[in-house]
Structure formats: C-alpha cells, structure tokens
Design an enzyme around this catalytic site. Structure first.
Site, PDB file in Angstrom:
ATOM      1  N   SER A  46       0.593  -1.333   0.367  1.00 42.66           N
ATOM      2  CA  SER A  46       0.366   0.098  -0.026  1.00 42.66           C
ATOM      3  C   SER A  46       0.667   0.970   0.110  1.00 42.66           C
ATOM      4  O   SER A  46       2.208   1.092   1.017  1.00 42.66           O
ATOM      5  CB  SER A  46      -0.679   0.405   1.107  1.00 42.66           C
ATOM      6  OG  SER A  46      -1.877  -1.540   1.445  1.00 42.66           O
ATOM      7  N   HIS A  81      -3.553  -1.653  -4.544  1.00 43.40           N
ATOM      8  CA  HIS A  81      -3.094  -2.938  -5.469  1.00 43.40           C
ATOM      9  C   HIS A  81      -3.597  -3.724  -6.698  1.00 43.40           C
ATOM     10  O   HIS A  81      -4.330  -3.612  -6.948  1.00 43.40           O
ATOM     11  CB  HIS A  81      -3.706  -4.099  -3.710  1.00 43.40           C
ATOM     12  CG  HIS A  81      -2.815  -3.885  -2.998  1.00 43.40           C
ATOM     13  ND1 HIS A  81      -1.791  -4.111  -2.495  1.00 43.40           N
ATOM     14  CD2 HIS A  81      -2.985  -3.164  -1.809  1.00 43.40           C
ATOM     15  CE1 HIS A  81      -1.254  -4.221  -1.376  1.00 43.40           C
ATOM     16  NE2 HIS A  81      -1.903  -3.479  -0.614  1.00 43.40           N
ATOM     17  N   HIS A 139      -4.047 -10.215   1.047  1.00 42.85           N
ATOM     18  CA  HIS A 139      -3.954 -10.691   1.824  1.00 42.85           C
ATOM     19  C   HIS A 139      -4.525 -11.711   2.755  1.00 42.85           C
ATOM     20  O   HIS A 139      -5.657 -12.315   1.655  1.00 42.85           O
ATOM     21  CB  HIS A 139      -3.578  -9.346   2.562  1.00 42.85           C
ATOM     22  CG  HIS A 139      -3.498  -8.317   2.188  1.00 42.85           C
ATOM     23  ND1 HIS A 139      -4.076  -7.657   1.343  1.00 42.85           N
ATOM     24  CD2 HIS A 139      -2.484  -7.196   2.865  1.00 42.85           C
ATOM     25  CE1 HIS A 139      -3.810  -6.508   0.916  1.00 42.85           C
ATOM     26  NE2 HIS A 139      -1.940  -6.746   1.869  1.00 42.85           N
ATOM     27  N   TYR A 184      -6.516 -11.433   5.125  1.00 41.19           N
ATOM     28  CA  TYR A 184      -7.686 -11.167   5.351  1.00 41.19           C
ATOM     29  C   TYR A 184      -8.671 -11.180   4.220  1.00 41.19           C
ATOM     30  O   TYR A 184      -9.980 -10.968   4.354  1.00 41.19           O
ATOM     31  CB  TYR A 184      -7.222  -9.981   6.235  1.00 41.19           C
ATOM     32  CG  TYR A 184      -7.007  -9.049   4.906  1.00 41.19           C
ATOM     33  CD1 TYR A 184      -7.632  -8.113   4.291  1.00 41.19           C
ATOM     34  CD2 TYR A 184      -5.215  -8.695   5.844  1.00 41.19           C
ATOM     35  CE1 TYR A 184      -7.102  -7.088   3.594  1.00 41.19           C
ATOM     36  CE2 TYR A 184      -5.515  -7.389   5.084  1.00 41.19           C
ATOM     37  CZ  TYR A 184      -6.059  -6.305   4.046  1.00 41.19           C
ATOM     38  OH  TYR A 184      -5.652  -5.702   3.202  1.00 41.19           O
ATOM     39  N   GLU A 185      -8.054 -10.847   3.070  1.00 37.16           N
ATOM     40  CA  GLU A 185      -9.263 -11.229   1.995  1.00 37.16           C
ATOM     41  C   GLU A 185     -10.236 -12.417   1.586  1.00 37.16           C
ATOM     42  O   GLU A 185     -10.501 -12.542   0.776  1.00 37.16           O
ATOM     43  CB  GLU A 185      -8.579 -10.640   0.896  1.00 37.16           C
ATOM     44  CG  GLU A 185      -8.183  -8.823   0.874  1.00 37.16           C
ATOM     45  CD  GLU A 185      -6.850  -9.278  -0.534  1.00 37.16           C
ATOM     46  OE1 GLU A 185      -7.806  -8.705  -1.269  1.00 37.16           O
ATOM     47  OE2 GLU A 185      -5.982  -9.433  -0.141  1.00 37.16           O
ATOM     48  N   ALA A 213       2.734  -0.544   4.108  1.00 41.58           N
ATOM     49  CA  ALA A 213       2.637   0.300   5.095  1.00 41.58           C
ATOM     50  C   ALA A 213       2.183  -0.397   6.694  1.00 41.58           C
ATOM     51  O   ALA A 213       1.836  -1.182   6.307  1.00 41.58           O
ATOM     52  CB  ALA A 213       1.305   0.945   4.134  1.00 41.58           C
ATOM     53  N   MET A 269      -0.180  -5.417   8.114  1.00 45.79           N
ATOM     54  CA  MET A 269      -1.254  -7.220   7.769  1.00 45.79           C
ATOM     55  C   MET A 269      -0.638  -7.839   6.449  1.00 45.79           C
ATOM     56  O   MET A 269      -0.817  -8.607   5.999  1.00 45.79           O
ATOM     57  CB  MET A 269      -3.114  -6.560   7.272  1.00 45.79           C
ATOM     58  CG  MET A 269      -3.540  -5.870   8.804  1.00 45.79           C
ATOM     59  SD  MET A 269      -4.601  -5.326   8.374  1.00 45.79           S
ATOM     60  CE  MET A 269      -5.317  -4.031   9.772  1.00 45.79           C
ATOM     61  N   SER A 270       0.533  -7.620   6.517  1.00 42.24           N
ATOM     62  CA  SER A 270       0.903  -8.502   5.381  1.00 42.24           C
ATOM     63  C   SER A 270       2.674  -9.295   5.760  1.00 42.24           C
ATOM     64  O   SER A 270       3.389  -8.938   6.778  1.00 42.24           O
ATOM     65  CB  SER A 270       1.431  -7.684   4.250  1.00 42.24           C
ATOM     66  OG  SER A 270       1.962  -6.494   4.214  1.00 42.24           O
ATOM     67  N   ASN A 324       1.120   6.054   9.653  1.00 41.63           N
ATOM     68  CA  ASN A 324       0.319   6.362  10.803  1.00 41.63           C
ATOM     69  C   ASN A 324       0.744   6.184  11.703  1.00 41.63           C
ATOM     70  O   ASN A 324       2.060   5.283  12.205  1.00 41.63           O
ATOM     71  CB  ASN A 324      -1.071   5.766  10.486  1.00 41.63           C
ATOM     72  CG  ASN A 324      -1.377   4.263  10.178  1.00 41.63           C
ATOM     73  OD1 ASN A 324      -0.759   3.626   9.575  1.00 41.63           O
ATOM     74  ND2 ASN A 324      -1.487   3.633  11.780  1.00 41.63           N
ATOM     75  N   HIS A 354      -7.991   3.278   6.227  1.00 42.57           N
ATOM     76  CA  HIS A 354      -7.206   2.697   4.465  1.00 42.57           C
ATOM     77  C   HIS A 354      -6.696   4.057   3.801  1.00 42.57           C
ATOM     78  O   HIS A 354      -5.987   4.396   3.040  1.00 42.57           O
ATOM     79  CB  HIS A 354      -7.450   1.724   4.411  1.00 42.57           C
ATOM     80  CG  HIS A 354      -6.687   1.017   3.167  1.00 42.57           C
ATOM     81  ND1 HIS A 354      -5.337   0.136   3.170  1.00 42.57           N
ATOM     82  CD2 HIS A 354      -7.448   1.175   1.966  1.00 42.57           C
ATOM     83  CE1 HIS A 354      -5.447  -0.008   1.961  1.00 42.57           C
ATOM     84  NE2 HIS A 354      -5.533   0.995   0.722  1.00 42.57           N
TER      85      HIS A 354
HETATM   86  N1  HPA Z   1      -1.963  -1.281  11.544  1.00 44.70           N
HETATM   87  C1  HPA Z   1      -2.287  -2.392  10.795  1.00 44.70           C
HETATM   88  N2  HPA Z   1      -1.302  -2.452   9.330  1.00 44.70           N
HETATM   89  C2  HPA Z   1      -1.528  -0.923   9.002  1.00 44.70           C
HETATM   90  C3  HPA Z   1      -1.486   0.332   9.989  1.00 44.70           C
HETATM   91  C4  HPA Z   1      -1.353  -0.558  11.124  1.00 44.70           C
HETATM   92  O1  HPA Z   1      -1.784   0.510  12.358  1.00 44.70           O
HETATM   93  N3  HPA Z   1      -1.563   0.763   9.263  1.00 44.70           N
HETATM   94  C5  HPA Z   1      -0.789   0.488   7.353  1.00 44.70           C
HETATM   95  N4  HPA Z   1      -1.263  -0.983   7.660  1.00 44.70           N
END
Ligand code: HPA
Length: 277
Positions: free
Chosen positions: A35, A66, A88, A90-91, A118, A216-217, A240, A252
């Site tokens: 991302s 993506h 991912h 989670y998808e 990210a 998450m990846s 973030n 997101h």
């Molecule tokens: N948590 C999980 N996955 C992420 C985050 C987060 O704060 N930022 C970008 N991907």
C-alpha cells in the site's frame, strides 16, 4: 501440489518474458510493492506487464491501492520482477495462496526479494512518513504458509528463522538510505491478521512484546521466501501512528494518501538499492 502450481505459474511468466525479450535474464531481485508504494512500478523501463488474473494460481487483490500486476523490466539495466500489489490472508486467501506468487518468482531465479508494506508506528521515536528496515518479526497470529505436509522441492520441513531478514541486505539498504538523506529506522514488525485495525490495548501489548511497527502482510511471504532459500529485505513505510497513539481514527484512505508524500524518496532509494545488489 503447491510446488507444481508455482512451477506452472513460473513457466507461464517465463514464456511471456521470452516472447518479448529473446534471451531470458533472471531477475536480480523481486520487489513487492505494498500500500502507498505502488508508483515505484512507473520507474521500470521496457516493462512487460502481466495482470495477475492472467496467471493461474495468482489471486487478485480486492484492496484499493493494490494494482494486481506483475511487471518484468529493467531498473538502470538491472532485470527485476515487480509485484505491483499483493493479496492478504484477511481477504479470504489461504496463506499458501498468498505466497504462491513469491514461490513462482523465486523459481524464476530471483535470489533477492524486497517485501514492502505500509505499517503503523508503535515505537514512540518513529514518525509518520519515515521508513523502517525490518530487522525481525513477530508472527504469533499467523497461520504459517508451511502448514501441511512439507513439499521437499519447496524447502526444509523446519527452516531456521534466525536471520529471516538478511543482514547484508539490511546493511546495504541502510547505507543507501543514508547516502540519500532518507530517514530510516531498524526494527521489529508485528504481523496482525486484520482487516480491522488493532485496538489500543493490542498495540500496548505488542509494544511490551518488542514490536516497533504493525501491519497485515509481509510475514507470510518472508517465511515462504526463507523456505525457498531466497534472501529477504523487508521495508515498512510508516503511514500512521498505531491505534491509540493519536487522536485520529485510523483509515485505509490515510494509508494510501502517503503515496504522494513518499513516492520520490522511496523510488530513489529502491533504485539505488537495486544497483547495489
Ligand atoms: N495497523 C495494521 N496495518 C497497518 C497499519 C496499522 O496501523 N497501517 C498500515 N497498515
């Protein structure tokens, strides 16, 4: 079974590459763009673009940001493979489905793999917009892509994770960043299943456990690449502050918004790195 699927995908990709370029040059590196980092693909010269939907076994990402394209081409004359976007767990994909493209890319000869993402910053010393070179990871919540009967053609039953992220690659990456004046940290990435962002309590717990950033990846792919004997470099773009660390609710959209801010720095950095490999 997964080895056969990866071979089939690799054969198809190789056929497409040799259709465009007469002699096949193995990619020096395979880079996965997470991302906010997808625009690096614009720097690839004479690109051959293969949509994931055309490659049997590759899942197409349902997440915005993506693109879902495999690109073979050249960065300053170095042959590379680039995954513009990933899927991912989670998808709804199995861990084995998520890592299949990486298995195909290592079969195509990529000995170095750069996995980018990210991530949310957990470490109080980190700032949004900075990068972290992944030194190690926490994967307690991950169903391993190596679950099931081991396929010896893919790798060992019990691969060592002592140095999942190759030390030499990390040193080169940090050196390249320093030369370019790019701010990078070195830290521990915690994998969380998602897709919901973490709770503030989970972030406090991860900090106590030693995590510096969360996402998450990446970890499933790292495990598969180490299993395949490839060297891995992991890079997080801190998009973030993690949950509970700022007044702002996580979204997101905010993660994707980092793209314009970091694209030039990230692109210059990756270009320098690829030339050094
Ligand atoms: N948590 C999980 N996955 C992420 C985050 C987060 O704060 N930022 C970008 N991907």
């Amino acid at each position: 079974m997964w080895f056969d699927k990866a071979c089939q995908a690799a054969d198809y990709i190789k056929m497409k590459i040799t259709e465009k370029y007469k002699d096949y040059k193995a990619p020096k590196v395979c880079i996965v763009l997470g991302s906010a980092l997808g625009s690096f693909a614009d720097r690839i010269e004479s690109p051959l673009i293969i949509p994931y939907r055309d490659i049997e076994g590759f899942s197409v990402s349902t997440v915005s940001g993506h693109a879902g394209r495999l690109i073979y081409g050249f960065v300053k004359e170095n042959p590379i493979l680039c995954m513009q976007g990933r899927t991912h767990i989670y998808e709804g994909n199995s861990p084995q489905q998520v890592v299949l493209p990486l298995r195909a890319c290592t079969l195509l000869g990529a000995k170095n793999v750069v996995l980018t993402n990210a991530a949310g910053a957990i470490n109080y010393d980190y700032n949004v917009g900075e990068f972290m070179v992944i030194e190690d990871h926490l994967s307690f919540f991950l169903d391993s892509p190596l679950f099931g009967k081991n396929e010896d053609d893919l790798g060992l039953r019990f691969p060592s994770m002592d140095e999942a992220y190759d030390k030499e690659l990390r040193e080169i990456a940090i050196e390249c960043a320093k030369e370019l004046g790019i701010s990078v940290h070195s830290g521990v990435y915690a994998y969380m299943k998602g897709p919901q962002f973490e709770t503030p309590a989970e972030i406090r717990a991860l900090r106590i456990l030693g995590a510096d950033a969360v996402g998450m990846s990446t970890v499933p792919e790292t495990i598969a690449c180490v299993h395949a004997g490839a060297k891995v470099l992991g890079i997080s773009c801190l998009s973030n502050l993690a949950a509970g660390m700022s007044e702002k609710k996580l979204s997101h959209e905010d993660v994707n918004r980092m793209e314009d801010i970091v694209a030039k720095e990230f692109g210059d950095w990756m270009e320098a790195l690829i030339c050094r490999l």
